[in-house]
Design a protein around this motif. Structure first.
Motif, mmCIF file in Angstrom:
data_model
loop_
_atom_site.group_PDB
_atom_site.id
_atom_site.type_symbol
_atom_site.label_atom_id
_atom_site.label_comp_id
_atom_site.label_asym_id
_atom_site.label_seq_id
_atom_site.Cartn_x
_atom_site.Cartn_y
_atom_site.Cartn_z
ATOM 1 N N VAL A 205 0.907 -1.054 0.334
ATOM 2 C CA VAL A 205 0.111 -0.030 -0.025
ATOM 3 C C VAL A 205 1.258 1.261 -0.010
ATOM 4 C CG1 VAL A 205 -1.865 1.390 1.294
ATOM 5 C CG2 VAL A 205 -2.076 -1.173 0.869
ATOM 6 N N ALA A 206 2.209 0.864 0.674
ATOM 7 C CA ALA A 206 2.784 2.163 0.682
ATOM 8 C C ALA A 206 3.596 2.902 -0.155
ATOM 9 C CB ALA A 206 3.864 1.989 2.359
ATOM 10 N N ALA A 207 3.468 1.711 -1.543
ATOM 11 C CA ALA A 207 4.174 1.736 -2.514
ATOM 12 C C ALA A 207 3.259 2.116 -3.636
ATOM 13 C CB ALA A 207 4.816 0.579 -3.110
ATOM 14 N N TYR A 208 2.376 1.824 -3.768
ATOM 15 C CA TYR A 208 0.965 2.210 -3.897
ATOM 16 C C TYR A 208 0.887 3.981 -3.888
ATOM 17 C CZ TYR A 208 -3.553 3.575 -6.045
ATOM 18 O OH TYR A 208 -4.484 4.092 -6.651
ATOM 19 N N LEU A 209 1.100 4.720 -3.103
ATOM 20 C CA LEU A 209 0.575 5.550 -2.640
ATOM 21 C C LEU A 209 1.778 6.842 -2.990
ATOM 22 C CD1 LEU A 209 -0.857 4.945 0.995
ATOM 23 C CD2 LEU A 209 -1.666 6.073 -0.542
ATOM 24 N N GLY A 215 3.034 10.308 -6.411
ATOM 25 C CA GLY A 215 4.318 10.203 -7.627
ATOM 26 C C GLY A 215 3.779 10.689 -8.756
ATOM 27 N N GLU A 216 2.597 10.175 -9.411
ATOM 28 C CA GLU A 216 2.059 10.039 -10.744
ATOM 29 C C GLU A 216 1.064 11.439 -10.823
ATOM 30 O OE1 GLU A 216 1.183 6.328 -12.648
ATOM 31 O OE2 GLU A 216 2.873 6.302 -12.731
ATOM 32 N N LYS A 217 -0.285 10.998 -10.034
ATOM 33 C CA LYS A 217 -0.524 11.369 -9.977
ATOM 34 C C LYS A 217 -1.228 13.179 -8.854
ATOM 35 C CE LYS A 217 -3.946 6.759 -9.841
ATOM 36 N NZ LYS A 217 -4.296 7.388 -11.015
ATOM 37 N N VAL A 218 -0.485 13.380 -8.244
ATOM 38 C CA VAL A 218 -0.236 14.518 -7.041
ATOM 39 C C VAL A 218 0.543 15.096 -7.815
ATOM 40 C CG1 VAL A 218 -0.675 15.236 -4.951
ATOM 41 C CG2 VAL A 218 -2.194 12.944 -5.553
ATOM 42 N N LEU A 219 1.934 15.050 -7.551
ATOM 43 C CA LEU A 219 3.427 15.945 -7.656
ATOM 44 C C LEU A 219 3.092 15.992 -9.311
ATOM 45 C CD1 LEU A 219 5.407 15.310 -4.732
ATOM 46 C CD2 LEU A 219 3.544 17.211 -5.003
ATOM 47 N N ARG A 220 3.248 14.393 -9.845
ATOM 48 C CA ARG A 220 3.398 14.378 -11.298
ATOM 49 C C ARG A 220 4.665 14.494 -11.646
ATOM 50 N NH1 ARG A 220 -1.045 14.314 -14.112
ATOM 51 N NH2 ARG A 220 -3.214 15.556 -13.025
ATOM 52 N N THR A 226 3.170 5.098 -16.071
ATOM 53 C CA THR A 226 4.150 4.826 -16.106
ATOM 54 C C THR A 226 4.122 3.283 -15.103
ATOM 55 O OG1 THR A 226 5.080 6.767 -15.823
ATOM 56 C CG2 THR A 226 6.639 5.049 -15.452
ATOM 57 N N HIS A 227 3.545 3.426 -13.965
ATOM 58 C CA HIS A 227 3.650 1.921 -12.838
ATOM 59 C C HIS A 227 2.378 1.335 -13.254
ATOM 60 C CE1 HIS A 227 6.719 4.831 -11.001
ATOM 61 N NE2 HIS A 227 7.572 3.415 -11.724
ATOM 62 N N SER A 228 2.223 0.372 -12.657
ATOM 63 C CA SER A 228 1.447 -1.177 -12.679
ATOM 64 C C SER A 228 1.913 -1.414 -11.692
ATOM 65 C CB SER A 228 0.942 -1.435 -13.650
ATOM 66 O OG SER A 228 0.604 -0.910 -14.638
ATOM 67 N N TRP A 229 0.516 -1.057 -10.516
ATOM 68 C CA TRP A 229 0.459 -2.132 -9.109
ATOM 69 C C TRP A 229 0.758 -3.070 -9.272
ATOM 70 C CZ3 TRP A 229 -2.065 -4.453 -5.268
ATOM 71 C CH2 TRP A 229 -2.082 -5.130 -3.772
ATOM 72 N N SER A 230 0.083 -3.821 -9.638
ATOM 73 C CA SER A 230 -0.105 -5.034 -10.427
ATOM 74 C C SER A 230 1.053 -6.005 -10.531
ATOM 75 C CB SER A 230 -1.267 -5.898 -10.859
ATOM 76 O OG SER A 230 -0.853 -5.385 -12.096
ATOM 77 N N LYS A 231 2.204 -5.201 -11.500
ATOM 78 C CA LYS A 231 3.211 -6.214 -11.335
ATOM 79 C C LYS A 231 5.134 -5.382 -10.659
ATOM 80 C CE LYS A 231 2.174 -5.157 -16.608
ATOM 81 N NZ LYS A 231 1.840 -4.319 -17.887
#
Length: 291
Positions: A205-209, A215-220, A226-231
């Motif tokens: 969960v920490a890595a997703y956040l 990293g992608e959605k808020v601060l861009r 770029t990332h897929s959590w399931s991978k």
């Protein structure tokens, strides 16, 4: 809570469950190639979409050579330098740095994105030392399709000089459909006493956040998608792939040791630093083939 958060699964189990999908030659998926191909023109912009890779580069170099020096393997102390293979080299940020070092004999950078690899080749031309030094070359190829050195020994094995001293896979495993196949292909190209260096992200969960939501959605900090959590691959899963599976290189029967693993975090205004739990977010791992 999602099943992947409540269980510790090995890479083989993930593959069977469908989380890690099969793909011929362990190639990048078309969507991944399209995504990174779109970033080709900005790859060498240190303040652009790839800025986190630029900032991570010194950490990668120190991890490689500090680890090699710490474990002092006589066979790797070559007067001609180390023979290296950089998998998923992208635009060549790490690959160029490796090629400039006097400890390096040669570097081959592999990538499957034609556009990104062309950027790497063009950028190399800006440095006469790289152009005329004959230490660096790029290949448009999946690792699974990159030729395994042909045998010259009577046992039918590739000789030590034909294989690589170091294979690097930084920020690669979380982008391929079948990371186990990529790892297997890498082992077949490392000589006795040689190394695989990898970095990837824990599936927490920490890595997703931190990597996706912030990293992608808020601060861009990186482009969205770029990332897929399931991978993402947990540190213990990658470690167990080397240890529990008693992985051997075909024809040798020699196993691998995971000798170092470090968690790393991105600190605003300071960049990437080692620290924190290695099973929480980003991490680096080094595995050595037994001699």
């Amino acid at each position: 809570m999602p099943k992947l958060l409540s269980q510790t699964l090995r890479l083989t189990q993930l593959y069977k469950s469908g989380v890690i999908r099969h793909h011929s030659h362990a190639a990048f998926s078309p969507s991944e190639l399209t995504h990174f191909g779109a970033l080709a023109s900005t790859w060498w912009d240190a303040d652009g979409p790839s800025r986190l890779l630029h900032q991570m580069n010194p950490l990668r170099l120190s991890f490689i050579f500090d680890t090699i020096d710490q474990y002092q393997i006589p066979g790797l102390t070559r007067t001609t330098g180390l023979k290296m293979l950089d998998v998923g080299c992208g635009g060549g940020i790490l690959t160029e740095s490796l090629a400039r070092l006097p400890r390096t004999r040669s570097v081959i950078g592999l990538d499957m994105s034609d556009g990104v690899l062309e950027v790497a080749k063009q950028h190399m031309k800006q440095d006469p030392g790289l152009v005329f030094g004959n230490k660096l070359q790029y290949e448009l190829c999946a690792l699974g399709d990159f030729p395994v050195p042909e045998s010259k020994s009577f046992k039918g094995e590739a000789t030590e000089e034909q294989r690589f001293d170091v294979v690097t896979m930084f920020e690669v495993l979380e982008h391929v459909p079948n990371p186990a196949a990529v790892l297997q292909a890498a082992t077949e190209r490392v000589r006795p006493g040689g190394w695989i260096f990898a970095s990837t992200v824990n599936r927490t969960v920490a890595a997703y956040l931190t990597t996706i939501f912030i990293g992608e959605k808020v601060l861009r900090l990186v482009p969205e998608g770029t990332h897929s959590w399931s991978k993402y691959i947990n540190e213990n899963e990658l470690r167990e792939w080397f240890i529990d599976n008693k992985l051997s290189v075909p024809g040798t029967g020699e196993n691998w040791d995971v000798v170092r693993s470090e968690g790393c975090v991105y600190v605003p205004f300071k960049g990437w630093q080692f620290g924190g739990p290695r099973n929480l977010g980003n991490y680096f791992l080094a595995a050595r083939r037994r001699e």
